[in-house]
Design a protein around this motif. Structure first.
Motif, PDB file in Angstrom:
ATOM      1  N   VAL A  71       0.852  -1.193   0.000  1.00 32.06           N
ATOM      2  CA  VAL A  71       0.000   0.000   0.000  1.00 32.06           C
ATOM      3  C   VAL A  71       0.887   1.243   0.000  1.00 32.06           C
ATOM      4  O   VAL A  71       1.909   1.304   0.681  1.00 32.06           O
ATOM      5  CB  VAL A  71      -0.989  -0.011   1.174  1.00 32.06           C
ATOM      6  N   ASN A  72       0.466   2.247  -0.762  1.00 32.82           N
ATOM      7  CA  ASN A  72       1.382   3.332  -1.088  1.00 32.82           C
ATOM      8  C   ASN A  72       1.012   4.680  -0.502  1.00 32.82           C
ATOM      9  O   ASN A  72       1.763   5.271   0.245  1.00 32.82           O
ATOM     10  CB  ASN A  72       1.512   3.423  -2.614  1.00 32.82           C
ATOM     11  N   ASP A  73      -0.167   5.205  -0.857  1.00 33.21           N
ATOM     12  CA  ASP A  73      -0.546   6.542  -0.404  1.00 33.21           C
ATOM     13  C   ASP A  73      -2.016   6.535  -0.037  1.00 33.21           C
ATOM     14  O   ASP A  73      -2.759   5.595  -0.381  1.00 33.21           O
ATOM     15  CB  ASP A  73      -0.262   7.565  -1.516  1.00 33.21           C
ATOM     16  N   LEU A  74      -2.451   7.597   0.635  1.00 36.26           N
ATOM     17  CA  LEU A  74      -3.829   7.615   1.112  1.00 36.26           C
ATOM     18  C   LEU A  74      -4.285   9.031   1.400  1.00 36.26           C
ATOM     19  O   LEU A  74      -3.477   9.936   1.591  1.00 36.26           O
ATOM     20  CB  LEU A  74      -3.979   6.773   2.387  1.00 36.26           C
ATOM     21  N   GLN A  75      -5.603   9.225   1.434  1.00 35.93           N
ATOM     22  CA  GLN A  75      -6.203  10.450   1.936  1.00 35.93           C
ATOM     23  C   GLN A  75      -7.608  10.144   2.411  1.00 35.93           C
ATOM     24  O   GLN A  75      -8.258   9.214   1.930  1.00 35.93           O
ATOM     25  CB  GLN A  75      -6.224  11.574   0.893  1.00 35.93           C
ATOM     26  N   VAL A  76      -8.059  10.956   3.355  1.00 34.55           N
ATOM     27  CA  VAL A  76      -9.395  10.780   3.927  1.00 34.55           C
ATOM     28  C   VAL A  76     -10.392  11.622   3.138  1.00 34.55           C
ATOM     29  O   VAL A  76     -10.157  12.801   2.855  1.00 34.55           O
ATOM     30  CB  VAL A  76      -9.406  11.194   5.408  1.00 34.55           C
ATOM     31  N   HIS A  77     -11.509  11.005   2.765  1.00 39.21           N
ATOM     32  CA  HIS A  77     -12.633  11.716   2.161  1.00 39.21           C
ATOM     33  C   HIS A  77     -13.484  12.231   3.316  1.00 39.21           C
ATOM     34  O   HIS A  77     -14.283  11.491   3.896  1.00 39.21           O
ATOM     35  CB  HIS A  77     -13.434  10.758   1.259  1.00 39.21           C
ATOM     36  N   LYS A  78     -13.288  13.488   3.671  1.00 38.12           N
ATOM     37  CA  LYS A  78     -13.882  14.011   4.907  1.00 38.12           C
ATOM     38  C   LYS A  78     -15.405  13.976   4.939  1.00 38.12           C
ATOM     39  O   LYS A  78     -15.988  13.701   5.994  1.00 38.12           O
ATOM     40  CB  LYS A  78     -13.352  15.427   5.165  1.00 38.12           C
ATOM     41  N   PRO A  79     -16.118  14.231   3.829  1.00 38.27           N
ATOM     42  CA  PRO A  79     -17.588  14.176   3.921  1.00 38.27           C
ATOM     43  C   PRO A  79     -18.124  12.820   4.364  1.00 38.27           C
ATOM     44  O   PRO A  79     -19.164  12.739   5.030  1.00 38.27           O
ATOM     45  CB  PRO A  79     -18.031  14.514   2.486  1.00 38.27           C
ATOM     46  N   SER A  80     -17.450  11.728   3.979  1.00 43.39           N
ATOM     47  CA  SER A  80     -17.938  10.395   4.330  1.00 43.39           C
ATOM     48  C   SER A  80     -17.154   9.759   5.478  1.00 43.39           C
ATOM     49  O   SER A  80     -17.634   8.798   6.087  1.00 43.39           O
ATOM     50  CB  SER A  80     -17.862   9.461   3.114  1.00 43.39           C
ATOM     51  N   GLY A  81     -15.947  10.263   5.734  1.00 39.60           N
ATOM     52  CA  GLY A  81     -15.093   9.648   6.744  1.00 39.60           C
ATOM     53  C   GLY A  81     -14.359   8.418   6.254  1.00 39.60           C
ATOM     54  O   GLY A  81     -13.616   7.785   7.014  1.00 39.60           O
ATOM     55  N   LYS A  82     -14.510   8.086   4.985  1.00 35.74           N
ATOM     56  CA  LYS A  82     -13.831   6.911   4.441  1.00 35.74           C
ATOM     57  C   LYS A  82     -12.382   7.235   4.062  1.00 35.74           C
ATOM     58  O   LYS A  82     -12.049   8.368   3.711  1.00 35.74           O
ATOM     59  CB  LYS A  82     -14.586   6.372   3.224  1.00 35.74           C
ATOM     60  N   ILE A  83     -11.555   6.212   4.137  1.00 34.30           N
ATOM     61  CA  ILE A  83     -10.137   6.332   3.800  1.00 34.30           C
ATOM     62  C   ILE A  83      -9.926   5.728   2.420  1.00 34.30           C
ATOM     63  O   ILE A  83     -10.320   4.578   2.169  1.00 34.30           O
ATOM     64  CB  ILE A  83      -9.268   5.600   4.835  1.00 34.30           C
TER      65      ILE A  83
ATOM     66  N   PRO B 238     -10.468  20.628  -2.960  1.00 29.18           N
ATOM     67  CA  PRO B 238     -10.900  21.222  -1.676  1.00 29.18           C
ATOM     68  C   PRO B 238     -12.354  20.930  -1.319  1.00 29.18           C
ATOM     69  O   PRO B 238     -12.679  20.821  -0.138  1.00 29.18           O
ATOM     70  CB  PRO B 238     -10.667  22.719  -1.896  1.00 29.18           C
ATOM     71  N   ASP B 239     -13.232  20.803  -2.328  1.00 30.10           N
ATOM     72  CA  ASP B 239     -14.639  20.510  -2.034  1.00 30.10           C
ATOM     73  C   ASP B 239     -14.954  19.020  -2.109  1.00 30.10           C
ATOM     74  O   ASP B 239     -16.118  18.627  -2.003  1.00 30.10           O
ATOM     75  CB  ASP B 239     -15.554  21.293  -2.983  1.00 30.10           C
ATOM     76  N   TYR B 240     -13.944  18.186  -2.312  1.00 33.32           N
ATOM     77  CA  TYR B 240     -14.070  16.727  -2.357  1.00 33.32           C
ATOM     78  C   TYR B 240     -14.954  16.218  -3.496  1.00 33.32           C
ATOM     79  O   TYR B 240     -15.429  15.094  -3.463  1.00 33.32           O
ATOM     80  CB  TYR B 240     -14.568  16.191  -1.007  1.00 33.32           C
ATOM     81  N   SER B 241     -15.125  17.057  -4.516  1.00 31.48           N
ATOM     82  CA  SER B 241     -15.891  16.618  -5.681  1.00 31.48           C
ATOM     83  C   SER B 241     -15.013  15.922  -6.720  1.00 31.48           C
ATOM     84  O   SER B 241     -15.534  15.251  -7.630  1.00 31.48           O
ATOM     85  CB  SER B 241     -16.593  17.813  -6.330  1.00 31.48           C
ATOM     86  N   LYS B 242     -13.703  16.097  -6.624  1.00 29.97           N
ATOM     87  CA  LYS B 242     -12.747  15.496  -7.547  1.00 29.97           C
ATOM     88  C   LYS B 242     -11.670  14.761  -6.751  1.00 29.97           C
ATOM     89  O   LYS B 242     -11.383  15.103  -5.606  1.00 29.97           O
ATOM     90  CB  LYS B 242     -12.067  16.556  -8.423  1.00 29.97           C
TER      91      LYS B 242
END
Length: 407
Positions: A219-231, A281-285
């Protein structure tokens, strides 16, 4: 991500004068000699045609023809007037830590806003990384408080503590007040998503280390999708290519993981080597780097590409990626770690430094280091911290980044 880029040679047709005012677009009326120190402006029209044979390789450093010799030093290279606006009147670029014999500054860059420290990992398995199948890589921190712009700052080892399953750290992001790392695994020790306290004694908890009983690759890189809380995280094969993980048993894919329910699912595939990830920034992309050209050797026929997807949320709350588009292609090396500022500009570590694209995919400019960067992190008012294997750079200019700690 991977071993440092192949040694790069500087390519330029002529080193003579900076771009003349006559070559600037009509909408841009600042004279080139009035630009801040260390800033160079190159209208694409000035090098769209280059006379003579063109022999440059993707592993070669490049500065536009008819530029000053100083443009081949660490500097800001603008290819669009908007980059000059972004930089402001007094940008700066300095080395704040270095060790030419050790690739201590590779990936997992996280800025801790409470302490004004940046956490990062050494190269895992690559040359100068001091790690292999028999030896784990290390995680360090560097304190930005009190930096006077001159001294080289010390970096302090914080991980891995003995007996904890933190193996070959590569990616990192804040999550619920703690540090969340992608650990590539080592030998038979499986890759994992591991949560670590940002404070001594750095207690850790493994959140995920398998896909329905099957081990991930590395596993290499990651970010949190804040609106859903999913990683969301990427899984590639660099552990295998660098001889510290077995042959892959899964495709190279992007996954989502719900830390509250334990549900993991694949959400994107069909990459050369999927690598860095970052949301708008708006988590749409979502932006995903494909480092397929770096495949143990370098094959310029394979991807060195950033893709953008729409982030789609169903009525049941499932978050998936759709409408894949080619966003950008790196002219030097491969695109690795990504970060996005509050204006939606995309910053990507590449073979000659950091490339900056606007949300439309136009290359605004480069933070030209003369060496590769695999990862970076915005550090509040301190600026942009850029990891460059044996060096850490600090770039200060007008950009700001979304708050990743507020989740």
């Amino acid at each position: 991500m991977l071993a440092p880029f192949v040694a790069l040679a500087l390519v330029a047709s002529s080193l003579s004068v900076s771009a003349s005012p006559a070559s600037l677009p009509l909408s841009f009326n600042r004279r080139s000699e009035d630009l801040p120190e260390g800033v160079f402006y190159f209208p694409p029209s000035s090098f769209a045609y280059t006379p003579g044979n063109i022999t440059r390789l993707q592993t070669a450093l490049w500065v536009p023809p008819n530029t000053t010799a100083n443009a081949s030093l660490p500097s800001f290279q603008a290819f669009h007037p908007d980059f000059l606006t972004l930089l402001g009147d007094s940008p700066s670029l300095k080395i704040i830590a270095e060790n030419d014999t050790y690739a201590f500054a590779h990936e997992a860059a996280i800025w801790n806003s409470d302490t004004n420290e940046v956490i990062f990992s050494a190269n895992a398995g690559g040359p100068l990384g001091d790690s292999n199948i028999d030896k784990n890589n290390k995680v360090f921190k560097i304190a930005l408080n009190g930096y006077d712009g001159n001294a080289s700052l010390p970096f302090i080892e914080i991980l891995p503590p003995a007996g904890q399953d933190i193996e070959m750290v590569n990616g990192g992001t804040p999550f619920r007040g703690q540090l969340l790392f992608t650990c590539q695994g080592r030998g038979s020790i499986p890759p994992s998503l591991t949560l670590v306290s940002p404070y001594p004694p750095y207690n850790s908890t493994v959140l995920l280390n398998n896909y329905f009983g099957r081990t991930f690759n590395s596993v290499n890189d990651l970010q949190v999708h804040k609106p859903s809380g999913k990683i969301f995280f990427t899984d590639t094969l660099y552990g295998y290519l660098q001889d510290f993980r077995p042959y892959p048993t899964l495709p190279e894919q992007v996954y989502s993981f719900d830390p509250d329910t334990g549900v993991v699912r694949a959400v994107a595939d069909n990459f050369g080597h999927v690598n860095g990830i970052s949301f708008s920034p708006d988590y749409s992309k979502v932006y995903l780097a494909d480092t397929g050209a770096a495949n143990g050797t370098f094959d310029a026929y394979l991807p060195a590409t950033v893709y953008v997807f729409d982030v789609e949320t169903s009525s049941s709350g499932a978050v998936t990626f759709g409408n894949r588009k080619l966003f950008a292609y790196a002219d030097t090396g491969v695109p690795d770690g990504l970060k996005v500022d509050t204006s939606g500009n995309v910053y990507v570590g590449c073979g000659d430094g950091v490339h900056v694209w606007n949300p439309d995919g136009d290359l605004l400019g480069k933070i030209f280091l003369g060496t590769g960067s695999a990862n970076l992190a915005f550090a509040g008012d301190a600026g942009l911290v850029i990891l460059a294997e044996t060096k850490i750079f600090l770039a200060k200019f007008g950009a700001s980044a979304p708050d990743l700690w507020s989740y």
